[in-house]
Every structure is written in structure tokens, then in C-alpha cells.
Write an enzyme that holds these catalytic residues in place. Sequence first.
Site, PDB file in Angstrom:
ATOM      1  N   ARG A   6      -8.587 -64.673 -46.375  1.00 52.30           N
ATOM      2  CA  ARG A   6      -7.493 -64.439 -45.411  1.00 52.30           C
ATOM      3  C   ARG A   6      -6.330 -65.168 -45.498  1.00 52.30           C
ATOM      4  NH1 ARG A   6      -7.313 -68.938 -43.595  1.00 52.30           N
ATOM      5  NH2 ARG A   6      -5.676 -68.306 -42.279  1.00 52.30           N
ATOM      6  N   GLY A   7      -5.268 -64.681 -44.536  1.00 55.23           N
ATOM      7  CA  GLY A   7      -4.039 -65.452 -44.681  1.00 55.23           C
ATOM      8  C   GLY A   7      -3.253 -64.538 -45.653  1.00 55.23           C
ATOM      9  N   ALA A   8      -1.834 -64.433 -45.533  1.00 53.77           N
ATOM     10  CA  ALA A   8      -1.027 -62.958 -45.772  1.00 53.77           C
ATOM     11  C   ALA A   8      -0.966 -63.427 -47.426  1.00 53.77           C
ATOM     12  CB  ALA A   8       0.238 -62.998 -45.174  1.00 53.77           C
ATOM     13  N   ARG A  29      -6.831 -54.581 -44.112  1.00 55.26           N
ATOM     14  CA  ARG A  29      -6.057 -55.065 -42.792  1.00 55.26           C
ATOM     15  C   ARG A  29      -4.463 -54.427 -42.636  1.00 55.26           C
ATOM     16  NH1 ARG A  29      -6.974 -61.351 -41.874  1.00 55.26           N
ATOM     17  NH2 ARG A  29      -6.604 -60.733 -39.921  1.00 55.26           N
ATOM     18  N   GLN A  85      -9.535 -70.443 -36.585  1.00 53.27           N
ATOM     19  CA  GLN A  85      -8.912 -70.737 -37.835  1.00 53.27           C
ATOM     20  C   GLN A  85      -8.444 -72.178 -37.860  1.00 53.27           C
ATOM     21  OE1 GLN A  85      -8.554 -67.820 -36.490  1.00 53.27           O
ATOM     22  NE2 GLN A  85      -8.181 -66.247 -38.088  1.00 53.27           N
ATOM     23  N   ASP A 118       2.935 -63.340 -41.206  1.00 56.27           N
ATOM     24  CA  ASP A 118       2.315 -62.191 -41.780  1.00 56.27           C
ATOM     25  C   ASP A 118       3.201 -61.399 -42.138  1.00 56.27           C
ATOM     26  OD1 ASP A 118      -0.087 -63.677 -40.254  1.00 56.27           O
ATOM     27  OD2 ASP A 118      -1.148 -62.602 -41.728  1.00 56.27           O
ATOM     28  N   ASN A 141       2.677 -63.186 -36.633  1.00 58.86           N
ATOM     29  CA  ASN A 141       1.858 -64.553 -37.038  1.00 58.86           C
ATOM     30  C   ASN A 141       0.563 -64.215 -36.120  1.00 58.86           C
ATOM     31  OD1 ASN A 141       1.155 -66.686 -38.898  1.00 58.86           O
ATOM     32  ND2 ASN A 141       1.519 -67.870 -37.206  1.00 58.86           N
ATOM     33  N   LYS A 142      -0.320 -65.195 -36.294  1.00 56.23           N
ATOM     34  CA  LYS A 142      -1.701 -65.111 -35.511  1.00 56.23           C
ATOM     35  C   LYS A 142      -1.259 -65.095 -33.948  1.00 56.23           C
ATOM     36  CE  LYS A 142      -4.932 -65.011 -36.740  1.00 56.23           C
ATOM     37  NZ  LYS A 142      -5.386 -63.884 -36.637  1.00 56.23           N
TER      38      LYS A 142
HETATM   39  O1  MRU Z   1      -6.177 -63.476 -39.485  1.00 58.96           O
HETATM   40  P1  MRU Z   1      -5.693 -64.396 -40.459  1.00 58.96           P
HETATM   41  O2  MRU Z   1      -6.531 -65.640 -40.487  1.00 58.96           O
HETATM   42  O3  MRU Z   1      -5.514 -63.790 -41.748  1.00 58.96           O
HETATM   43  O4  MRU Z   1      -4.283 -64.887 -39.881  1.00 58.96           O
HETATM   44  C1  MRU Z   1      -3.492 -65.625 -40.795  1.00 58.96           C
HETATM   45  C2  MRU Z   1      -2.205 -66.147 -40.279  1.00 58.96           C
HETATM   46  O5  MRU Z   1      -1.767 -65.729 -39.009  1.00 58.96           O
HETATM   47  C3  MRU Z   1      -1.417 -67.016 -40.924  1.00 58.96           C
HETATM   48  O6  MRU Z   1      -0.686 -67.828 -40.358  1.00 58.96           O
HETATM   49  C4  MRU Z   1      -0.621 -66.166 -41.919  1.00 58.96           C
HETATM   50  O7  MRU Z   1      -1.180 -65.293 -42.499  1.00 58.96           O
HETATM   51  C5  MRU Z   1       0.352 -67.137 -42.906  1.00 58.96           C
HETATM   52  S1  MRU Z   1      -0.791 -67.766 -44.276  1.00 58.96           S
HETATM   53  C6  MRU Z   1       0.226 -68.642 -45.228  1.00 58.96           C
END
Ligand code: MRU
Length: 360
Positions: free
Chosen positions: A55-57, A98, A209, A250, A260-261
Site C-alpha cells: 500500500r501507499g501510492a 485501487r 496505518q 495519493d 490523501n488518507k
Molecule cells: O490506503 P493507503 O494505506 O494506501 O493510503 C496511503 C496514504 O494515504 C499515503 O499517505 C499516500 O499513499 C502517500 S505514500 C508515500
Amino acid sequence: MTEPLQPPFHTIQWDGGLDGTLLVLDQRKLPAEVRFLPCRTVEDIMEAIRTLAVRGAPAIGIAAAFGLCIGLSQAKPDSISRALTAIEDAAARLAVSRPTAVNLFWALERMKKTAYCFVEQNPRADVQDLRRHLLKQAHTILQEDIDTCRAIGEHGESLIPDGGGILTHCNAGALATAGIGTALGILYTAHRYGKHFSVYVDETRPLLQGARLTAWELSQFGIRPTLICDNMAASLMKAGKISAVLVGADRIAANGDTANKIGTLGLSILAAHFQIPFYVAAPTSTFDLSIPSGQFIPIEHRSPDEVCSFRNLRIAPPDAEGYNPAFDVTDAERISAVITEKGILRPPLEKAIRQILGTK
Ligand code: MRU
């Protein structure tokens, strides 16, 4: 010269040669277990992305790039034209895993373009040549991410005040990238340069997270985290404990609006209220110039069970409905700066983005 800052673990790595396996650090198990999940098929990678094992962009984009290589080897095409069809097919499947992080689509497009260019420029190439070329490109994307994180860290560390308190949300660290991370990479770089600061970590409901991943990761890098519940941020800001908010992204629209989250928007409003700088750290692969503003960013909605239950134990009454948008959009006007591998962008963001991406 000092050694470059390295993550103490590998979030995502390719094991083997042309028929190798993608190994991802299974983030569903952290912090209780450090276990690597082998992905051998496109379905394995889709499942890993969908369930947040990876996970994470940036990490999602890298996984998808290797996913195309795996899709091509699974299909065993007997001609270049069938190979291109297999690549298109794997890309179409991975693209629905996703919706919000644009790095997924960015990586798939880059891999597809690489394949078509290679075929056009090498009319005598066979399927094996194409496979080798694509795998090399996936490794390049991974290595670029490592370099990008380091550059973001170097640019951003000047924003971290010695003796301050930094609030972060979700996980924008080494677990979300192949390198030291984006937002957290800035903290690791500042820490390495001898700055002292406190890091407050939002737990980040519903999937935690912050509590499970960021708190674990900061400790691995030698920084002791202070974990807070998501609803404590305002009170900490009012008490003067927070000198800056620092988050990842993201997807960033052409005008600087940033997805973002879920919960990031609220932090930006609080930061504006308490006159605290609000920083976003992201690689330029997270910019989506095809959309003018944040209202066009697709927001992932996940299962209501993630809100109504905790670790498969129902915490809400049976008739309660859950609502679970996984991301929100922070308006550009509340972002004090965006830290990229190419430098720090300051408002007005729309102009700064055009300048740094060379699309004046
Ligand atoms: O749902 P997730 O855990 O994939 O969400 C991730 C985030 O919101 C991060 O802040 C974002 O992807 C940046 S990662 C460098």
C-alpha cells in the site's frame, strides 16, 4: 562522503530473474509479524494491492509495474502481437485494484509505452527480448523511487524545525515506497542531520496505518513515535505541541488539490486555524495534470465492515451502517508547500506545479 540513508527493511523487491517473484512486506501482519508475501501471478498482485498487503501510492505503482512483467510471463505468448495483447490485458486488470493513487496508472502507462516503443524500435525482437526489456524498466521505476525519496528528504529537511513537534497521518514512509519514504523520509533525513524533534502519529482509523505501520517504522529508523488518536490533533495544536503537519499524497490535481488518507482534510483545516504550516511530500509521479482540480479525483470507498468492526470483531450494533471513504481531498489553498524530488513548491501551487513539471 556519508553513506546514503537506507531503509532497514525492503518493502518491495524482485526475487530472481525473468521468471522471478515479487516479494512484498505483508503490511496486514505488521507490527506483530514481519513476513514477506510472494506474488507470482497478476491475481496475487491485485489481491495484495486490494487488501493493502502492499500500500501507499509509490509502492502500489511499483507493484503494478512488476505485475505487468508477471502478466506477460503468465500468458506465454508465442508472438510479439500476442505479447502486447497480454500486456494490455494485465494492465486492465491491475488498473481496477485501487482507484485513488495515481501512481498505479502512471506506472502502468509507463510500462505499456515502454513495450510499444521497444517493439517499434526493434522490429526483429522476440518475446524474450521484450520481457527482458520490461523487467529492466520495472527495476528502473523501483530504483528511481529510491532516489526520489532521498531527494525529497534532502529538499524537505530544511522545513523541520529543531526542537519542534511534527504531526503525521497514515503512512507515507519506507513502507509506502521502495526507499526511505516521502513525508517520513524528510524526518529521517532531518534526524540524520542531528535535528531533535518529536513525531506525533495519528492512529489513522479505520485501518490504523499510523498505529500499526508508521509507529513501527519510525522505531526501526531510531525515532521514538508518540501515538495519538485521530481526534486529539486539535487539542495538541492548541497546546502548542505541533510546529508542522507533514503528510504524503495519493494524487495531486493540476491546481494543487491533494488526495490523501481520510482525515488529512480535517488536519489541514485545523492547521490553518492554528496557523501551523501544512506540508505535503510527494514524488512528481503523484501529480495528475489531466484533472484541473480535486473534485475529479476518484475516491475509493471501502467495505463498511472496516468501520463497524475491529479485527473481525463487530464493535457497532447490528443495525448500524458504516460509511468508509478511504481518502479525502485537501484544498490547495491550505497547503503551505509541496516537497517533491525536484524541489519545494510554494503557493500559488498551480503555477509552481506547471513550472516544475515543465508545462508552462
Ligand atoms: O490506503 P493507503 O494505506 O494506501 O493510503 C496511503 C496514504 O494515504 C499515503 O499517505 C499516500 O499513499 C502517500 S505514500 C508515500
